[in-house]
Design a protein around this motif. Structure first.
Motif, PDB file in Angstrom:
ATOM      1  N   GLU A   1       0.842  -1.097   0.025  1.00  0.00           N
ATOM      2  CA  GLU A   1       0.150   0.073  -0.152  1.00  0.00           C
ATOM      3  C   GLU A   1       0.689   1.171  -0.066  1.00  0.00           C
ATOM      4  O   GLU A   1       0.717   1.970  -0.780  1.00  0.00           O
ATOM      5  N   GLU A   2       2.032   1.341   0.765  1.00  0.00           N
ATOM      6  CA  GLU A   2       2.868   2.435   0.825  1.00  0.00           C
ATOM      7  C   GLU A   2       3.506   2.662  -0.529  1.00  0.00           C
ATOM      8  O   GLU A   2       3.760   3.720  -1.103  1.00  0.00           O
ATOM      9  N   TRP A   3       3.889   1.376  -1.196  1.00  0.00           N
ATOM     10  CA  TRP A   3       4.505   1.515  -2.599  1.00  0.00           C
ATOM     11  C   TRP A   3       3.513   1.939  -3.629  1.00  0.00           C
ATOM     12  O   TRP A   3       3.752   2.815  -4.464  1.00  0.00           O
ATOM     13  N   ILE A   4       2.134   1.635  -3.545  1.00  0.00           N
ATOM     14  CA  ILE A   4       1.259   2.186  -4.380  1.00  0.00           C
ATOM     15  C   ILE A   4       0.930   3.663  -4.267  1.00  0.00           C
ATOM     16  O   ILE A   4       0.921   4.506  -5.032  1.00  0.00           O
TER      17      ILE A   4
ATOM     18  N   PHE B   1      12.830   8.508  -6.569  1.00  0.00           N
ATOM     19  CA  PHE B   1      13.921   7.815  -5.660  1.00  0.00           C
ATOM     20  C   PHE B   1      13.066   7.125  -4.583  1.00  0.00           C
ATOM     21  O   PHE B   1      13.568   6.088  -3.764  1.00  0.00           O
ATOM     22  N   HIS B   2      12.209   7.752  -4.164  1.00  0.00           N
ATOM     23  CA  HIS B   2      11.266   7.295  -2.735  1.00  0.00           C
ATOM     24  C   HIS B   2      10.764   6.071  -3.470  1.00  0.00           C
ATOM     25  O   HIS B   2      10.568   5.017  -2.560  1.00  0.00           O
ATOM     26  N   GLU B   3       9.921   6.162  -4.413  1.00  0.00           N
ATOM     27  CA  GLU B   3       9.186   4.954  -4.996  1.00  0.00           C
ATOM     28  C   GLU B   3      10.248   3.681  -5.079  1.00  0.00           C
ATOM     29  O   GLU B   3       9.714   2.738  -4.621  1.00  0.00           O
ATOM     30  N   ASP B   4      11.255   3.959  -5.574  1.00  0.00           N
ATOM     31  CA  ASP B   4      12.361   2.853  -5.670  1.00  0.00           C
ATOM     32  C   ASP B   4      12.755   2.407  -4.255  1.00  0.00           C
ATOM     33  O   ASP B   4      12.771   1.036  -4.083  1.00  0.00           O
TER      34      ASP B   4
ATOM     35  N   LYS C   1      11.819  -2.230  -0.472  1.00  0.00           N
ATOM     36  CA  LYS C   1      11.103  -2.595   1.064  1.00  0.00           C
ATOM     37  C   LYS C   1      10.305  -3.558   0.733  1.00  0.00           C
ATOM     38  O   LYS C   1       9.973  -4.687   1.427  1.00  0.00           O
ATOM     39  N   VAL C   2       9.195  -3.550  -0.210  1.00  0.00           N
ATOM     40  CA  VAL C   2       8.270  -4.444  -0.848  1.00  0.00           C
ATOM     41  C   VAL C   2       8.921  -5.778  -1.004  1.00  0.00           C
ATOM     42  O   VAL C   2       8.494  -7.109  -0.511  1.00  0.00           O
ATOM     43  N   LEU C   3       9.810  -5.698  -2.106  1.00  0.00           N
ATOM     44  CA  LEU C   3      10.395  -6.954  -2.330  1.00  0.00           C
ATOM     45  C   LEU C   3      11.155  -7.681  -1.232  1.00  0.00           C
ATOM     46  O   LEU C   3      11.144  -8.982  -0.905  1.00  0.00           O
TER      47      LEU C   3
END
Length: 75
Positions: free
Chosen positions: A18-21, A48-51, A56-58
């Motif tokens: 959800e944070e990534w989305i 850069f934040h999205e990356d 973190k998600v991975l």
């Protein structure tokens, strides 16, 4: 492994997704504004934040998958 451990891993993974989305949507919003240098800098920072969040998600996905494999298959 206790199922509560799996629940915690799953919850952490889902929260990270959800944070990534949200990070992807923020980057998209900034890609849709005017083309000033300041806005480009914000867009790049959002990328850069999205990356970072994607990483973190991975990581959390791997931990959750590993725990599931251990629970289901014993390895």
């Amino acid at each position: 492994m206790d199922t509560s451990d799996l629940d915690q891993l799953q919850t952490a993974y889902k929260a990270a997704v959800e944070e990534w989305i949200a990070a992807i949507r923020r980057e998209e919003e900034l890609a849709s504004v005017n083309h000033s240098l300041a806005e480009i800098d914000k867009w790049e920072a959002a990328h850069f934040h999205e990356d970072e969040v994607r990483g973190k998600v991975l990581d959390l996905k791997k931990k959750y998958e590993d725990a599931l494999r251990k629970e289901q298959f014993g390895f």
